[in-house]
Motif scaffolding. Structure first.
Motif, short mmCIF file in Angstrom:
data_model
loop_
_atom_site.label_atom_id
_atom_site.label_comp_id
_atom_site.label_asym_id
_atom_site.label_seq_id
_atom_site.Cartn_x
_atom_site.Cartn_y
_atom_site.Cartn_z
N UNK A 64 -12.21 6.54 8.97
CA UNK A 64 -12.95 6.40 7.72
C UNK A 64 -12.60 5.08 7.05
N UNK A 65 -13.44 4.70 6.10
CA UNK A 65 -13.21 3.48 5.33
C UNK A 65 -13.34 3.83 3.85
N UNK A 66 -12.52 3.20 3.03
CA UNK A 66 -12.65 3.35 1.58
C UNK A 66 -12.93 1.97 1.01
N UNK A 67 -14.05 1.86 0.32
CA UNK A 67 -14.43 0.59 -0.30
C UNK A 67 -14.01 0.64 -1.76
N UNK A 88 -11.27 -4.62 -2.03
CA UNK A 88 -10.27 -4.06 -1.11
C UNK A 88 -10.92 -3.02 -0.21
N UNK A 89 -10.57 -3.05 1.06
CA UNK A 89 -11.12 -2.07 2.00
C UNK A 89 -9.95 -1.44 2.75
N UNK A 90 -9.84 -0.12 2.62
CA UNK A 90 -8.83 0.62 3.37
C UNK A 90 -9.53 1.31 4.53
N UNK A 91 -9.00 1.20 5.71
CA UNK A 91 -9.61 1.90 6.84
C UNK A 91 -8.53 2.68 7.58
N UNK A 92 -8.96 3.75 8.22
CA UNK A 92 -8.06 4.48 9.12
C UNK A 92 -8.75 4.59 10.47
#
Ligand SMILES: Cc1cc2nc3c(=O)[nH]c(=O)nc-3n(C[C@H](O)[C@H](O)[C@H](O)COP(=O)(O)OP(=O)(O)OC[C@H]3O[C@@H](n4cnc5c(N)ncnc54)[C@H](O)[C@@H]3O)c2cc1C
Length: 409
Positions: free
Chosen positions: A356-359, A368-372
């Motif tokens: 998943x990605x969090x924008x 900022x972009x967090x990805x798993x």
């Protein structure tokens, strides 16, 4: 010519020495290392090394590299800076003169004043020696059926927790805040990591700080007492509550300090003959101008490259996009950019192929972009954020996929 002296042979100090040579700097380069052995990378200490114990793989370069590159490793501790004489006093050896000094002393583990904190069985994780001690303590805890109690639900505490669970050790993570990795990631990412760790069998205690280390009759750690009186028993206690920048040398020499050794946009300190980098320094974030101190391989390495280019006569302001990663069990978290100032919206996007990605937005700006488990989205985020930003309309036109947007040019 006295050349360049670098204090601290970690990630950034090593990179500064290597980059000076890559940039064609021909003067003497001396790297002062207080830790034994060759400069090494820390990230595997809480990941692969904890599992495989392969110390040889940690070295940033083999020994021959230093001789062939003309980089002198000085195994000693810098004990004082004599700025007027432009020399560094060492604990054992003769002082080192410099034309330019790079301060790269990193950070050390924070040690809150908890009763019992010095008890045997309370460990930290910063150096190879720390990791070696944990590699002994973890199987012993498993063998004894003892629990590991981790104080601090940040990256290092959680990486250790995942490894300890995989080794069959019962684990409780004690976190004073209400969520995991709260300083660095969005509430959405915290919540998903909480669920993942719970599914691994990690027990989590939120919202109450640790108040004391419990000790047995022999003085060994036997658990942690929380501020509300709860006792969590466990013979292995990992203290992972963050770090403090090593500013003392700089401070005693009268350099400006601001949550770290204060550096400008080119990583120069308040003394024009001294630069600072990595975990030890704060500097203006290129996007916002706000003073930040980052604890990452990316920051230490890119700082080093910027300083080396300046010393080789090609100065340019530091403009690199911050990025970071953390491996927790089978989840690879990657972060591009810094968290928004204030509570900007965070949008979660589950990816068709898993992960998943969090924008995270600050106003209309994707910051900022967090990805798993989504390396293509992470790489695209780095590319797009570095190139000046992403509009909501453009992202929506590509179904929210940064990888597709980047591909479309
Ligand atoms: C367990 C662990 C896991 C990590 N995982 C990640 C990760 O997954 N991703 C990521 O991006 N970052 C990670 N980090 C952070 C990353 O390793 C650091 O941000 C990076 O090493 C900082 O580089 P540095 O050169 O500033 O400091 P360091 O690499 O810490 O080097 C500083 C060196 O200076 C030496 N020193 C200090 N004072 C003196 C003195 N007076 N004289 C001589 N030598 C001195 C220290 O002993 C040390 O060897 C992790 C860190 C740890 C501890």
């Amino acid at each position: 010519m006295a050349g360049v002296v670098i204090v601290g042979g970690g990630q950034g100090g090593f990179q500064a020495a290597a980059s000076l040579r890559q940039e064609g700097y021909e003067g003497p380069v001396r790297l002062v290392c207080e830790e034994p052995g060759l400069p090494y990378q820390r990230p595997p200490l809480s990941k692969a090394y904890l599992k495989d114990g392969d110390a040889a793989r940690l070295a940033l370069r083999p020994e021959a590299f230093y001789a062939t590159s003309g980089i002198e490793l000085v195994h000693d501790r810098a004990r004082a800076l004599r700025r007027e004489a432009r020399e560094v006093a060492l604990a054992r050896g003769a002082p080192l003169a410099y034309d330019h000094l790079i301060l790269a002393p990193g950070a050390r583990n924070a040690r809150p004043p908890l009763p019992g904190i010095d008890a045997p069985g309370v460990l930290g994780l910063r150096t190879l020696a720390d990791a070696q001690a944990l590699r002994t303590a973890l199987p012993a805890a498993v063998e004894a059926g003892a629990r590991a109690v981790v104080i601090g639900g940040g990256f290092i505490g959680l990486e250790f927790a995942a490894v300890a669970r995989a080794a069959g050790c019962a684990v409780t993570v004690v976190e004073a805040a209400e969520r995991l990795m709260a300083r660095a990631v969005s509430p959405e990412t915290s919540a998903r990591f909480r669920a993942r760790h719970e599914s691994l069998g990690v027990e989590l205690a939120f919202g109450v700080p640790a108040a004391a280390i419990l000790t047995d009759a022999a003085g060994r750690a036997r658990g942690v007492a929380l501020a509300d009186g709860t006792e969590i028993l466990g013979g292995l206690v990992l203290l992972a509550v963050g770090v403090r920048p090593n500013v003392e040398l700089a401070q005693e020499a009268g350099l400006e300090i601001a949550d770290g050794i204060a550096a400008d946009a080119g990583l120069l300190t308040s003394d024009p003959a001294i630069s600072a980098l990595g975990d030890a320094c704060s500097f203006p974030d290129p996007r916002t101008g706000a003073r930040v101190r980052l604890e990452s391989v990316q920051a230490a390495s890119d700082h080093a490259r910027t300083i080396a280019r300046r010393l080789a006569g090609r100065p340019e302001p530091y403009a690199a996009l911050p990025w970071f990663w953390s491996d927790q069990a089978d989840w690879k978290l990657q972060i591009a950019g810094l968290p928004p100032r204030g509570d900007g919206p965070a949008e979660v996007r589950d990816l068709p192929r898993g992960g998943f990605a969090v924008h995270r937005w600050e106003g209309a700006e994707l910051v900022c972009v967090e990805t798993v488990n989504a390396p293509a989205e992470h790489m695209a985020a780095r590319r797009l954020l570095s190139a000046g930003g992403v509009s909501r309309a453009a992202l929506e036109a590509h179904d929210g996929s940064l990888a597709r947007l980047a591909k479309a040019g």
